[in-house]
Scaffold this motif. Structure first.
Motif, PDB file in Angstrom:
ATOM      1  N   ALA B 224       0.832  -1.204   0.000  1.00  0.00           N
ATOM      2  CA  ALA B 224       0.000   0.000   0.000  1.00  0.00           C
ATOM      3  C   ALA B 224       0.864   1.251   0.000  1.00  0.00           C
ATOM      4  O   ALA B 224       1.939   1.282   0.601  1.00  0.00           O
ATOM      5  N   ILE B 225       0.373   2.266  -0.678  1.00  0.00           N
ATOM      6  CA  ILE B 225       0.923   3.618  -0.497  1.00  0.00           C
ATOM      7  C   ILE B 225      -0.027   4.345   0.437  1.00  0.00           C
ATOM      8  O   ILE B 225      -1.230   4.436   0.143  1.00  0.00           O
ATOM      9  N   VAL B 226       0.486   4.816   1.560  1.00  0.00           N
ATOM     10  CA  VAL B 226      -0.337   5.603   2.482  1.00  0.00           C
ATOM     11  C   VAL B 226      -0.066   7.077   2.181  1.00  0.00           C
ATOM     12  O   VAL B 226       1.081   7.541   2.236  1.00  0.00           O
ATOM     13  N   VAL B 227      -1.147   7.779   1.851  1.00  0.00           N
ATOM     14  CA  VAL B 227      -1.038   9.158   1.375  1.00  0.00           C
ATOM     15  C   VAL B 227      -1.396  10.113   2.501  1.00  0.00           C
ATOM     16  O   VAL B 227      -2.565  10.233   2.884  1.00  0.00           O
ATOM     17  N   PHE B 228      -0.384  10.772   3.071  1.00  0.00           N
ATOM     18  CA  PHE B 228      -0.660  11.749   4.122  1.00  0.00           C
ATOM     19  C   PHE B 228      -1.000  13.098   3.498  1.00  0.00           C
ATOM     20  O   PHE B 228      -1.876  13.805   3.974  1.00  0.00           O
ATOM     21  N   ASP B 229      -0.281  13.445   2.453  1.00  0.00           N
ATOM     22  CA  ASP B 229      -0.609  14.680   1.732  1.00  0.00           C
ATOM     23  C   ASP B 229      -1.636  14.327   0.668  1.00  0.00           C
ATOM     24  O   ASP B 229      -1.298  13.900  -0.441  1.00  0.00           O
TER      25      ASP B 229
END
Lengths: 355, 355, 355, 355
Positions: B224-229
């Motif tokens: 997974a890519i966790v997108v904070f921005d």
């Protein structure tokens, strides 16, 4: 586009928008379960992956190389990147998936090659258009260089190229010095529909690389590139790694394909899906006000429905694309998982709303 | 490179070359089986995928967006492409996976950005080197523009950045106007080792995008890519599709992650893997002639073995990397699936060959 | 970087920051004037362009193909793109122009190949480092594939590779199956310094493609790629057009090169520039407190100046790079247009500020 | 394609195949000669380059930024790269130069964006087609994202968009959130034909970036990108350097443009070229058997000639494109350098062969 497919998992199988709404074949699930225990070599150096190559070599009646990837778009884009330079063009049908539905994946993987869209009925490339296109400005540095032809089998509208048709396009392609790619997202359906051998439909007709589809027909997340021109294998291997398509635990993709290719599951699934579309076609023929559009040779059926039928089906919870190509035109897609009862229920609903 | 890892699936777990030799956690297998029946919306619009986003938002204590992809290289390369223009540079450790082991995937996805390799002990970026690098020729069109910093947590040598270290690099990065990516192929191991919260280790320290690794720690084919921005989500979505990373039957990847994130499985697996490495470390300490190299903070252990020990282990059928970094240097990697008995057997073998 | 080169056109030639501050040789100006009247075939199909190819074939003692482009970065990047696949690596010196001063042009043109920086004195690639690098992870899909070596002649520090040195690197390169590119931005200076033939320094030593620099040595806007491996010409032609490097009125670039290559102008200009650097070197030797760094073999001179000298020169209006490599280190570059009096004036100023 | 333009420089100006067969205006030659002496700052930091920006700001009645490049293809491709992401689409006319004649330069510079070809008479984009295209699958990750519209002024067939037409396309573009690029390879010709101000035809109508053509109209090797949206300047600067389009001795390109923009030379040249095409049109009208195709609004004229006329002209040594678009169709292009006598001679020849 009309995004008319807000579907949810339900007990009744009312999603006919795509074959990708189906789950996975039980045999494939079991193979994944088996693959989950024990240790294995990573990155495709495991035994299961080697087995997939053996099975595909048998099915295609010659030694082939195989790259296992996670999506059909990746299979197509990787294949095209190996067959055209960045300044080349990809000749394809204007309705093709690579041209419309992959967000420019071919352009990305090829470093900017150009897709040249050709016409033809039933989403099959017209031979006369291709004959002109393969020579268009060839050798002229001011223009992209015709480099590869890509055909979809079965096509995006559910038609299938006959062996003779593929062979004719293959000859044209080879004589002009271009390469031939086949997007076989529904290759199994074409083989099932034609009764031809996989070899006849591919390398014997000049196909260099085949995107061998599986996910729409019973696997979960595994697709294969079948490499007939094995001089391309090294390049494809580097490109696949670089694209993030070399799975570390490749056995989990390979196990799906291994089961898919065992005991003719791939053909049995496709034969079933085709039969379900034919069953739907037969039923719709008898409904007044419904116009069938083209023949459902594989598992896709286009027709024209009266407005109140479309609306009635939607309100029943059915999901399918409508009004996307033309007002009133509807597409139904059957899959390996479609039950005869699902078709019969759908037909009942159509009749009810037609009345 | 010494390719010393011709492994095969065996009953005894003698593969210590990588955590990717392990299979999958039973909970994850069960989730995949459950996902296989019924219909679901494709391309990540299904309920299971939505659930993964909810779970990750809980774990990271804020609303995050999530992209599920099939490999760690894809997660890294996609993330970097969203954080640097083609004329930018990616500041990373010279031993980092993105710099050495992805066949140029970052260069491919970013359309040719440049990786600038920095030094630092234990594969951690040295803060002083970073301080110089973030300003190196900034704004000068003759040179690539410093654009993003990428840190690996846990590092390629099994070390972990402390919260303070990440925060310091994050501050440096932000002050210079760059972005921060974390390659968390072994993020669970770092969390388990540090006892810090996932939030502290990431967005609270300035991380914009996290490659949240799972495959090495119990899943099959899902990362997974966790997108904070979250301003980056739309771009990432287009890029993922275009890269062939948007799975049609996404639920099969999502189900793996859903189970992985349930009941702290991800942390339990990582805690176990770390413990197994520690158990091996403890055992090796007592063996004369064996030199431990650095501390095994996560699940990777480096040591120097006498030649006859290495050879003895190989002849016993053990698999591991040796003589790749320096002559005599060996790397052992434990995983969630490593049993205490596997470690004890290995230690017995080391002792036997040392004697 | 210290951007210490805010120069303006002045009567006194006080700009020693680069040879690109000079104008153009009178013979070249005249050739451009002549080219401006009458009609000519566009895109390099004119007679003047054909003449450039003939002249370069004579100079290099074999049939060569030639691509005329507008900048040295374009010549380098196009050449590299023809010699490496996107998943390849370019082995170059860490101080090379392609690595530091072209904003990633090689990465752009190659679609993301990786530059691997090697060490070596005087910005020459160390043979032992190259020997290791050409085989580093060759054939391993996890890593970029060593594909091309790029050497700069004369180097960025003004040193020149001897014929034997080029030949040794060429042998290493060929034996490992890689290709050899030469960035000859100051090739004329190297030929002038060595007294070797252009053939010996290039294709006889294994060079496949040469960026034949001209702009620094007397032309206005024209550079050439000299193609020794003519199987690359077609690819280079497509790439050049696609890169916006195929000039419609090519005769205006070609005329510059035609004059440059006539009557040994290219060698006369370079010989003069080298002599001016040597004159400066001789003069500086005698100045107490000035340390010469390396030998000025071509037209570039590095030295260490006392702080007050540097500051004095700057306040006099001299322009040159200083404090860019190391504090106190200064670079002077002479050109074809540097007059002996310019050097003598500079030496007077150095002496005055040293006193 | 019929490559019917094997031209050579001759005293009589019989090349009507393209305006790029002409040389350069005397004023421009003189400016280049002046630029050749003395020292100047490199890479566009010189005074002449600054002057070009001032002149273009005056001409366009607002502060603009300017990038000077060496070809029109580079100007177009750089502009498009700054206006679309790699997953975007460029909406353009199917006959546009960017679509047909640049060997995929836009695809290369944009890292794989897709050109979507639209129809419309006289190579002008049809507003209704554009209205549909700007919204086609917008926001759908399965498809490339409509991002930029590119119009050619004057068009490839010699037509010109009126101010109202440009404004209408500009409104459509802006309302849909896309950007607008103008390929002004023959912008001067359009301004001359319309009598409108450069501002009205560009930024006041919504144009973000203009490829301001000069080479076809009197310069040698210099083109400019006029930047109305100055937030794009930094990106364009990096992209230009990276593309090998930042000339070290930029003054030599700048001097050409400086002279081109002085004393209305650019408009005088274009007015003359247009007048020559009109003179040809007037003459041809009176010749029986000759059909004019469309109006020659700028300097390009299409007509249908009897076979024996075409053959007669070719045997006289005239050069022009024929039979490239349709059998019997011929294109003549006049330029700033075309003399009235050249036209009259051509008309005489046409009449002679018609008789």
């Amino acid at each position: 586009m009309s995004h008319s497919t807000t579907t949810t998992s339900t007990t009744a199988a009312r999603v006919f928008s795509s074959d990708n709404a189906a789950g996975a074949s039980p045999e494939i699930v079991e193979a994944v379960v088996r693959a989950a225990s024990g240790q294995a070599s990573p990155y495709g150096s495991d035994d299961v992956t080697a087995g997939v190559r053996r099975r595909l070599s048998e099915i295609f009646e010659r030694d082939v190389d195989v790259l296992i990837v996670s999506t059909g778009s990746a299979a197509n884009a990787l294949s095209l990147a190996a067959l055209t330079p960045p300044w080349g063009s990809v000749l394809c049908h204007r309705d093709s998936h690579i041209n419309n539905d992959e967000c420019g994946a071919p352009e990305f993987y090829t470093a900017g090659a150009k897709l040249v869209a050709l016409g033809g009925d039933d989403a099959k490339i017209d031979a006369a258009e291709l004959r002109a296109a393969v020579r268009h400005k060839a050798g002229d540095v001011h223009s992209v260089e015709p480099s590869v032809v890509s055909v979809t089998q079965a096509t995006e509208t559910g038609a299938v190229y006959t062996v003779e048709e593929i062979r004719a396009l293959g000859s044209l392609t080879q004589e002009a010095g271009l390469r031939l790619h086949m997007d076989g997202a529904r290759f199994a359906g074409a083989v099932a529909a034609l009764g031809a051998t996989p070899a006849e439909l591919t390398w014997r007709a000049g196909v260099d690389l085949l995107s061998f589809g599986a996910t729409k027909n019973g696997t979960m997340t595994a697709e294969a590139i079948v490499v007939f021109d094995r001089s391309l294998t090294a390049e494809l291997s580097f490109r696949a790694k670089r694209a993030g398509q070399l799975a570390s635990k490749m056995r989990f993709h390979a196990a799906q394909l291994d089961a898919y290719l065992s005991d003719d599951l791939w053909l049995r699934n496709a034969t079933h899906a085709n039969a379900m579309a034919a069953r739907l076609q037969d039923g719709l023929k008898a409904v007044p006000g419904v116009d069938l559009l083209g023949a459902a040779e594989a598992n896709i059926l286009f027709c024209r429905l009266p407005r109140q039928v479309t609306e009635g089906l939607l309100s029943d919870g059915y999901a399918f694309y409508h009004d996307r190509w033309e007002p009133g035109v509807v597409r139904f897609v059957a899959s390996f998982a479609t039950a005869p009862q699902d078709i019969d229920d759908l037909l009942d609903a159509v009749r009810r709303h037609s009345a």
